[in-house]
Each structure stands twice: as C-alpha cells, then as structure tokens.
Design a protein around this motif. Structure first.
Motif, short mmCIF file in Angstrom:
data_model
loop_
_atom_site.label_atom_id
_atom_site.label_comp_id
_atom_site.label_asym_id
_atom_site.label_seq_id
_atom_site.Cartn_x
_atom_site.Cartn_y
_atom_site.Cartn_z
N THR A 99 0.83 -1.20 0.00
CA THR A 99 0.00 0.00 0.00
C THR A 99 0.87 1.26 0.00
O THR A 99 0.59 2.22 -0.72
CB THR A 99 -0.94 0.02 1.21
N SER B 16 0.99 4.01 -2.99
CA SER B 16 0.77 5.41 -2.67
C SER B 16 1.87 6.29 -3.26
O SER B 16 1.60 7.34 -3.87
CB SER B 16 0.72 5.61 -1.15
N TYR C 190 -9.49 -1.27 -5.14
CA TYR C 190 -8.63 -1.98 -4.21
C TYR C 190 -7.88 -1.08 -3.22
O TYR C 190 -7.41 -1.56 -2.18
CB TYR C 190 -7.62 -2.83 -4.98
N TYR C 191 -7.75 0.20 -3.57
CA TYR C 191 -7.06 1.15 -2.69
C TYR C 191 -7.87 2.44 -2.59
O TYR C 191 -7.46 3.50 -3.06
CB TYR C 191 -5.64 1.45 -3.21
#
Length: 215
Positions: free
Chosen positions: A58, A62, A115-116
């Motif tokens: 993650t 990002s 998903y994010y």
C-alpha cells in the motif's frame, strides 16, 4: 562523512529503481495482480530489500501514484505554457497522459478505486484541483479566441468534463475489451468539444481529428 553520503545516495537510488520498476509493472499488469514478489523477481533483488524502503505494498502504491501524478502535472503545465489554441491543447494533453499511463491498458484509476479506495480518494481530490484550473483556463481562452461559444457556463463545463474523464475509466461501464482507452478518450474528447465549439472551433476540431487518426 563522504562514506555516509555515498550510502545515502545508493539507498535513494535503490528506492527510485524499485519505484520505477513497480510503476511499469502496475501500469502494464494492474495494481491488484502485481505482488511484492513479482517486483523483487523483476529486479533480481530480495523482497526484504523492497521492505527496507516501503513498509508494505500500500505504501508503495501510494508513492507510485503520487509520483505519477506529479510527473503528469508537470507535463501538463509545460503543454499549457506553450499556449496553443484550446482545442489542440486538449489533444496534446490527452496524448501526453495516455503515453504516461501506457494507454491505461489495466484501467489503473479504476483499480485504485476498487482496491485502494483511500489512495484513490486522495488522488481524485488532487486531480480535480489540477484539472479544474487547467480546464477553466482552457475554456476561458477558447471563448476569448472564438473557438468556444460565448454563452457556455465555464464552471459547469469544467466540472462535467472532470466527471466524464473519471467516468469513462469505470471498467464496468466501459470494459477495455470493448472500449480501448485511447479510442474511448478520442470519442469523449470529440463529444466534449462538439458541445461547446463555434463554427470556427469545429473547423479546428475536424483538423485535429484527421491529424489524430493519421498519427
């Protein structure tokens, strides 16, 4: 002191290489399907080395999306600074963005949203701020140059344009096997411009469409 600086430089260089490799894999294969093992294998390094620089996937996603956004923003600023006519400018921006996103073969923004969601929400806010300024300036200049109709509501059109750009990336509505992203962007851009162009602007639009088809 020199030794410490050298170590720091090597660490920064490795972090950048990891980020660049991850970017290529994410854009070509998708944010969901690419694992940290895939990135490590592609680079010929251990997964532990990646975790030295990024706590988890993650965090890597990002940073990749943030770097991509900055690179695209800077490129768009350069294109706008040339001050081509408003219609040609939009086609140039479209080409630039698609090149950086590998023609969006894996629908990256849609995958981020699915998903994010937190990363997507942050990116969407930054994207809105960037596009709002860029599109408002484009519309205003287009009206002043006689390319766009004088009676358009610039604030409304700029926002509906943003909604359209984001909306066509919804893979459920526009599956890539039926709507390739480069074709979809062309269709949307023509749709947008035909609604706001003057006869003078339509002449320029037709030339841009012909040039785009030949390129």
């Amino acid at each position: 002191m020199v030794f410490k600086v050298s170590i720091l430089f090597l660490l920064l260089l490795m972090k950048e290489k990891i980020k660049n490799t991850a970017t290529e894999l994410f854009l070509n294969l998708g944010f969901k399907s690419v694992t940290m093992d895939d990135i490590a294998h592609e680079m010929g390094i251990s997964k532990k080395t990646i975790y030295t620089h990024f706590n988890n996937k993650t965090a890597l996603v990002s940073e990749v999306t943030s770097s991509l956004f900055c690179a695209i923003s800077e490129g768009i600023d350069v294109i706008c600074s040339v001050e081509k006519n408003s219609i040609e400018e939009l086609y140039e921006i479209k080409r630039f963005v698609l090149e950086h996103l590998k023609n969006e073969k894996t629908s990256p923004l849609y995958q981020l949203q699915k998903y994010y969601p937190k990363i997507y929400a942050t990116l969407k806010k930054r994207q809105l701020e960037l596009m709002q300024d860029c599109v408002v300036e484009n519309l205003t200049r287009g009206v002043n140059s006689g390319m766009y109709r004088e009676n358009i509501n610039v604030d409304f059109v700029s926002r509906i344009y943003f909604v359209g750009v984001v909306g066509i990336k919804d893979n459920d509505l526009f599956p890539t096997n039926k709507f390739p992203m480069d074709v979809l962007m062309d269709e949307f851009l023509e749709y947008h411009l035909r609604g706001i162009c003057t006869p003078k602007g339509l002449e320029t639009l037709e030339k841009c469409i012909t040039t785009n088809q030949l390129s």
